[in-house]
Design a protein around this motif. Sequence first.
Motif, PDB file in Angstrom:
ATOM      1  N   VAL A   1       0.845  -1.207   0.000  1.00  0.00           N
ATOM      2  CA  VAL A   1       0.000   0.000   0.000  1.00  0.00           C
ATOM      3  C   VAL A   1       0.873   1.247   0.000  1.00  0.00           C
ATOM      4  O   VAL A   1       1.856   1.342   0.735  1.00  0.00           O
ATOM      5  CB  VAL A   1      -0.940   0.003   1.225  1.00  0.00           C
TER       6      VAL A   1
ATOM      7  N   GLU B   1     -11.871   1.312  -6.806  1.00  0.00           N
ATOM      8  CA  GLU B   1     -11.595   0.672  -8.103  1.00  0.00           C
ATOM      9  C   GLU B   1     -11.378  -0.833  -7.981  1.00  0.00           C
ATOM     10  O   GLU B   1     -11.236  -1.536  -8.985  1.00  0.00           O
ATOM     11  CB  GLU B   1     -10.320   1.258  -8.723  1.00  0.00           C
TER      12      GLU B   1
ATOM     13  N   TRP C   1      -1.745   0.783  -9.492  1.00  0.00           N
ATOM     14  CA  TRP C   1      -2.072   1.185  -8.127  1.00  0.00           C
ATOM     15  C   TRP C   1      -3.580   1.390  -8.071  1.00  0.00           C
ATOM     16  O   TRP C   1      -4.125   2.184  -8.833  1.00  0.00           O
ATOM     17  CB  TRP C   1      -1.341   2.466  -7.742  1.00  0.00           C
ATOM     18  N   VAL C   2      -4.251   0.668  -7.173  1.00  0.00           N
ATOM     19  CA  VAL C   2      -5.717   0.629  -7.185  1.00  0.00           C
ATOM     20  C   VAL C   2      -6.282   1.191  -5.881  1.00  0.00           C
ATOM     21  O   VAL C   2      -5.900   0.760  -4.789  1.00  0.00           O
ATOM     22  CB  VAL C   2      -6.188  -0.839  -7.342  1.00  0.00           C
ATOM     23  N   GLY C   3      -7.203   2.128  -6.007  1.00  0.00           N
ATOM     24  CA  GLY C   3      -7.882   2.683  -4.836  1.00  0.00           C
ATOM     25  C   GLY C   3      -9.054   1.792  -4.427  1.00  0.00           C
ATOM     26  O   GLY C   3      -9.488   0.936  -5.211  1.00  0.00           O
TER      27      GLY C   3
ATOM     28  N   ARG D   1      -3.433   3.457  -1.929  1.00  0.00           N
ATOM     29  CA  ARG D   1      -3.723   2.513  -3.027  1.00  0.00           C
ATOM     30  C   ARG D   1      -2.905   1.245  -2.850  1.00  0.00           C
ATOM     31  O   ARG D   1      -1.802   1.289  -2.295  1.00  0.00           O
ATOM     32  CB  ARG D   1      -3.342   3.138  -4.383  1.00  0.00           C
TER      33      ARG D   1
ATOM     34  N   LEU E   1      -7.709   0.014   2.991  1.00  0.00           N
ATOM     35  CA  LEU E   1      -7.479   1.251   2.240  1.00  0.00           C
ATOM     36  C   LEU E   1      -8.325   2.411   2.747  1.00  0.00           C
ATOM     37  O   LEU E   1      -7.937   3.575   2.638  1.00  0.00           O
ATOM     38  CB  LEU E   1      -7.751   1.027   0.742  1.00  0.00           C
TER      39      LEU E   1
END
Length: 151
Positions: A32, A127, A122-124, A36, A148
């Motif tokens: 992380v 998403e 990189w994913v929030g 993200r 997150l």
Amino acid sequence: MVRRLLAARAGVLTERVAALAGASVVVATALVRDGRVLAAQRSRPPELAGQWELPGGRVEAGESEPDAVARECREELGTDVRAIGRLGTDLPIAPGLLRVHRAEPAPGAAEPRALEHSALRWVGADELADLDWVAADRAVLADLTELLTGR
Ligand code: C5P
């Protein structure tokens, strides 16, 4: 708190059962940064190519899980990470168990590169559901969202 304690107990038990049965443990890394998590797109085998996973791989004999996390991230991403604790419970996969570890970039670590995957992203939290995750990793999405968002 009670949930975490129970999950930790269950984790220790499953680890012992797996060790007795000679099942292999695969670690996956929830790296992380800035809210993200890093997702990696598999390039192999053909039936998994295109699906997304948390980077990782098999723990080698005599290796600790945090060391395996750091080694796999160096091999797959060319970057140094520090494993900072488990995420979620043990997940059954074909070769044995998948255990997810939270991780943070080591100080001064290089930007991750897709050395063995087709792509990185990189994913929030909002998403996470957009990606086509490999089956085992799908089971950790609720824990990832919690991680997150801090909820
Ligand atoms: O990457 P590798 O092929 O070494 O992974 C070993 C096994 O662990 C494979 O069956 C793979 O599908 C599984 N795995 C997984 N989720 C991950 C990493 C690996 O299910 N995040």
